[in-house]
Design an enzyme around this catalytic site. Structure first.
Site, PDB file in Angstrom:
ATOM      1  N   TYR A   1       0.835  -1.202   0.000  1.00  0.00           N
ATOM      2  CA  TYR A   1       0.000   0.000   0.000  1.00  0.00           C
ATOM      3  C   TYR A   1       0.871   1.255   0.000  1.00  0.00           C
ATOM      4  CZ  TYR A   1      -4.017  -3.043   0.699  1.00  0.00           C
ATOM      5  OH  TYR A   1      -4.975  -4.010   0.541  1.00  0.00           O
ATOM      6  N   SER A   2       0.655   2.184   0.937  1.00  0.00           N
ATOM      7  CA  SER A   2       1.346   3.475   0.884  1.00  0.00           C
ATOM      8  C   SER A   2       2.803   3.422   1.304  1.00  0.00           C
ATOM      9  CB  SER A   2       0.590   4.505   1.727  1.00  0.00           C
ATOM     10  OG  SER A   2      -0.527   4.983   1.001  1.00  0.00           O
ATOM     11  N   MET A   3       3.309   2.255   1.703  1.00  0.00           N
ATOM     12  CA  MET A   3       4.757   2.158   1.899  1.00  0.00           C
ATOM     13  C   MET A   3       5.480   2.207   0.556  1.00  0.00           C
ATOM     14  SD  MET A   3       5.326   2.403   4.984  1.00  0.00           S
ATOM     15  CE  MET A   3       7.084   2.125   4.933  1.00  0.00           C
TER      16      MET A   3
ATOM     17  N   TYR B   1      -1.974  14.898   2.661  1.00  0.00           N
ATOM     18  CA  TYR B   1      -1.695  13.547   2.185  1.00  0.00           C
ATOM     19  C   TYR B   1      -2.499  13.321   0.916  1.00  0.00           C
ATOM     20  CZ  TYR B   1      -0.765   8.520   2.799  1.00  0.00           C
ATOM     21  OH  TYR B   1      -0.322   7.230   2.656  1.00  0.00           O
TER      22      TYR B   1
END
Length: 230
Positions: free
Chosen positions: A61-63, A178
């Site tokens: 995901y957002s990693m 974000y």
């Protein structure tokens, strides 16, 4: 191995599983290059009874965002990218930027830069509220999703070009939000390198580090190792 730490981590995971806070987890604790604790608990697929293993594959995901930042820093070190460069030099639709403010459009006081993308001070959003900016961002996501399984899925650079036409949520550099800044950074990297983001990451990051299971897609022969998302 640190047996005390191992026991404490086992207790933490057991409690989290009992409370149904998660389906399963794999934990690795290292210090000074030494493994202090490593354990797996719970299920990768509850319905199938498939337990978490050391080679279970997870969705990042957002990693993906910090990995994208690493890719940008590689280009910065090589002198192929500059933090102060306006994004429109790579994605033309970001020229002549507009900002949606108090129900009307105003001119951007300066262009969005590479630095803004990395800091998420660009004025780009995820479309999680109800301004003109975010409504149009949600519409872009819907179009991207609709085309995903067609013969013409939206490319990273096409996504960025369309995003550049959306008014910003605030003046660049004046606030933080974000949002899709990292996606646009990915398109910039593709433009600079003339490669897909996935190909550049694989060659410059994943292969040198031995990250053999990291990528944007899971090959069919590895899909049995992919953890379900709950």
């Amino acid at each position: 191995m640190n047996s005390d730490l191992q026991q404490r981590m086992e207790a933490v995971l057991a409690d989290a599983l009992d409370q149904q806070e998660m389906s399963g987890a794999s934990v690795l604790v290292m210090k000074d290059g030494k493994t202090l604790c490593r354990l797996e608990a719970g299920y990768a697929d509850r319905k199938a009874g498939r337990k978490i293993k050391r080679d279970t594959i997870y969705r990042l995901y957002s990693m993906t965002k910090p990995i994208t930042a690493v890719a940008a820093m590689i280009l910065l070190e090589r002198g192929e990218l500059c933090l102060q460069t306006p994004v429109y030099e790579y994605i033309p639709s970001f020229s002549g930027g507009k900002v949606w403010r108090d129900g009307h459009l105003e001119e951007a006081i300066r262009p969005v830069t590479i630095h803004d993308l990395l800091n998420m001070t660009s004025g780009l959003s995820y479309g999680d509220s109800d301004t003109e900016t975010e409504r149009r961002t949600r519409a872009l996501f819907c179009e991207t999703e609709r085309r995903l399984i067609t013969e013409s899925p939206m490319t990273t650079r096409e996504f960025a070009e369309k995003a550049g036409a959306i008014p910003l949520l605030y003046q660049p550099g004046t606030s933080w939000k974000y949002g899709i800044s990292a996606d646009i950074m990915g398109a910039v990297i593709e433009t600079v390198t003339n490669q897909t983001l996935g190909a550049f990451m694989r060659k410059e990051i994943f292969e040198p580090l031995g990250m053999t299971d990291t990528g944007f897609y899971v090959p069919e022969e590895k899909q049995h190792r992919l953890a379900m998302a709950y």
